[in-house]
Motif scaffolding. Structure first.
Motif, short mmCIF file in Angstrom:
data_model
loop_
_atom_site.label_atom_id
_atom_site.label_comp_id
_atom_site.label_asym_id
_atom_site.label_seq_id
_atom_site.Cartn_x
_atom_site.Cartn_y
_atom_site.Cartn_z
N GLU A 33 25.13 -59.45 61.19
CA GLU A 33 24.41 -59.10 62.42
C GLU A 33 24.45 -60.27 63.40
O GLU A 33 24.27 -61.42 63.00
CB GLU A 33 22.96 -58.78 62.06
N PRO A 108 19.48 -56.72 67.58
CA PRO A 108 20.72 -56.68 66.80
C PRO A 108 21.91 -56.34 67.71
O PRO A 108 22.37 -55.19 67.77
CB PRO A 108 20.46 -55.58 65.76
N ILE A 111 26.64 -55.41 65.03
CA ILE A 111 26.56 -55.24 63.58
C ILE A 111 27.96 -54.96 63.06
O ILE A 111 28.66 -54.05 63.54
CB ILE A 111 25.61 -54.08 63.21
N LYS A 348 20.12 -53.11 60.37
CA LYS A 348 19.19 -52.82 61.47
C LYS A 348 19.63 -51.58 62.26
O LYS A 348 20.82 -51.28 62.38
CB LYS A 348 19.12 -54.01 62.44
#
Length: 435
Positions: A33, A108, A111, A348
């Motif tokens: 992340e 975030p 990712i 996330k």
């Protein structure tokens, strides 16, 4: 020739890969992340930029004979690792905030899900692009807000590295800059390029009038004339005399810009040039632009402060492993516990919580599962790469226009306090929703 992106990385990324191949953990599925623990001092939001450049670079992230020979001759990694790199191609998935989107501490932003090996060696390149471009876009956004609809021109090429200059022009366009002086950025990204002449052109000629006459004869009366090489009033009157009512603009690059803009506007209007614009340059930043809000200025040219992030040359983003599979193939959350650098483990998911008026009130981050939202909330994560394939619309010139539209829309969601030029902290809290 633009070099391949595979060696835009740090030595330790490849030695980590070697050790992970040796331990057998290199092929564990992993989730990394990208986030910023904090915003630069005095900032209330950041702007994501560089995603399009990053995705293009990942598509070209290969180790060919030249790179492999270098790694072998310098003994960076062993034969097993070289053999792995020779066949390297990213095959995972990447999600993230759309380019142009605003972000806050711990958002975030990107990712990456793939094997540890694939995700690990992207780290340096990924952070290099996002940290630079997001810093520029964040500064540019503050400048376009301060300009309040008046066009901003990016002109910082001579104040940074030649490739950084191209990236900066693109990032500025994401945050609403109308044009750039950089021709390479125009070619690569379809940006509008502008420019006429510098003080050296005036000094080249025997008189300022000779210089103006030459420029108008060559470029037409709608050109922009630089009027502060000698005496500004004399130059403005000469410019109008030569180009007439069709004179496009005059540029001011020194002195008291506020005071000069007022009396230059008065002179132009008295001479009948009510449509001739006034462009100001001279080491502008968002605060100088805000101070010029009441002056009769039509556009701003911004250089040094823009390409250096206006005091924040990096977005301070980090790239952390937050989840990986165990020996049974099940994902487990992992997190760093070091003092002042703790991380929140787990995959996330992100929503922006909006009130009934469409104003953002919180960044809602689900850990391990999507957070429950309501009809006003807006999902934030886009799926950029699916099984190694970059999805359409996120790269190339069209991506810049798409990002500019996203920037404008996400800025419109911010509460008024986030858009003001006075200093302060982020006004949108990040709220974690745990399993």
């Amino acid at each position: 020739m633009t070099p391949r992106t595979s060696l835009f990385t740090d030595h330790y990324e490849l030695t980590m890969l070697q050790a992970a191949l040796h331990s057998g953990a290199a092929h564990r599925r992993s989730v990394f992340e990208v986030f910023a623990r904090r915003l630069p001092d005095g900032r209330r939001y950041g702007v994501v930029a560089g995603t399009g450049r990053l995705l293009e670079g990942i598509a070209d992230f290969r180790f060919k004979d030249e790179e492999l020979s270098f790694l072998e001759s310098t003994h960076v990694v062993n034969r097993e690792t070289l053999d792995y790199l020779a066949d390297f191609r990213f095959s995972g998935d990447i999600w993230g905030y759309a380019e142009g989107e605003v972000y806050f501490p711990n958002s975030p932003i990107l990712i990456v899900e793939s094997t540890f090996a694939e995700a690990c060696i992207l780290e340096t390149y990924l952070l290099s692009v996002l940290n630079h471009d997001s810093a520029i876009a964040s500064a540019a956004s503050r400048m376009t807000i301060a300009a309040n609809g008046r066009p901003c021109i990016e002109m910082g090429s001579r104040r940074t590295h030649e490739e950084s200059a191209v990236a900066a022009a693109r990032a500025a366009a994401v945050a609403g800059f109308a044009s750039t002086s950089n021709l390479a950025a125009g070619l690569r990204y379809g940006l509008r390029t502008v420019g006429t002449a510098a003080h050296s052109f005036t000094l080249l000629h025997d008189t300022e009038r000779d210089a103006f006459e030459a420029q108008v004869a060559s470029m037409g009366p709608s050109t922009s004339l630089l009027v502060d090489t000698y005496d500004v009033e004399t130059a403005v009157r000469a410019a109008v005399d030569i180009a007439g009512e069709q004179l496009g603009a005059v540029r001011l690059d020194s002195g008291d810009l506020i005071g000069q803009a007022h009396w230059v506007r008065q002179i132009l209007d008295e001479l009948g040039n009510v449509n001739t614009r006034i462009v100001v340059t001279s080491d502008l930043d968002e605060y100088a632009i805000a101070a010029l809000a009441a002056a009769p200025v039509d556009s701003y040219g911004v250089g040094t402060s823009l390409v250096t992030g206006s005091g924040a040359p990096t977005a301070s983003m980090v790239y952390k492993l937050v989840s990986r599979t165990d020996d049974d193939g099940r994902f487990v959350s992992v997190a760093k516990a070091a003092k002042n650098k703790q991380t929140v483990g787990g995959r996330k998911f992100a929503l922006r919580r909006l009130d009934e008026n469409g104003v953002a009130t919180a960044e809602l981050i689900g850990v391990g599962h999507p957070p429950e939202g309501d009809s006003n909330d807006r999902p934030l994560l886009e799926h950029f790469v699916v099984s190694g394939e970059v999805q359409p619309g996120w790269t190339g010139p069209e991506a810049v226009e798409r990002a500019r539209a996203r920037h404008d829309a996400s800025i419109a969601e911010l509460p008024p306090a986030a858009r003001r030029m006075h200093r302060g902290e982020a006004v949108i809290p990040t709220v974690y929703v745990e399993d």
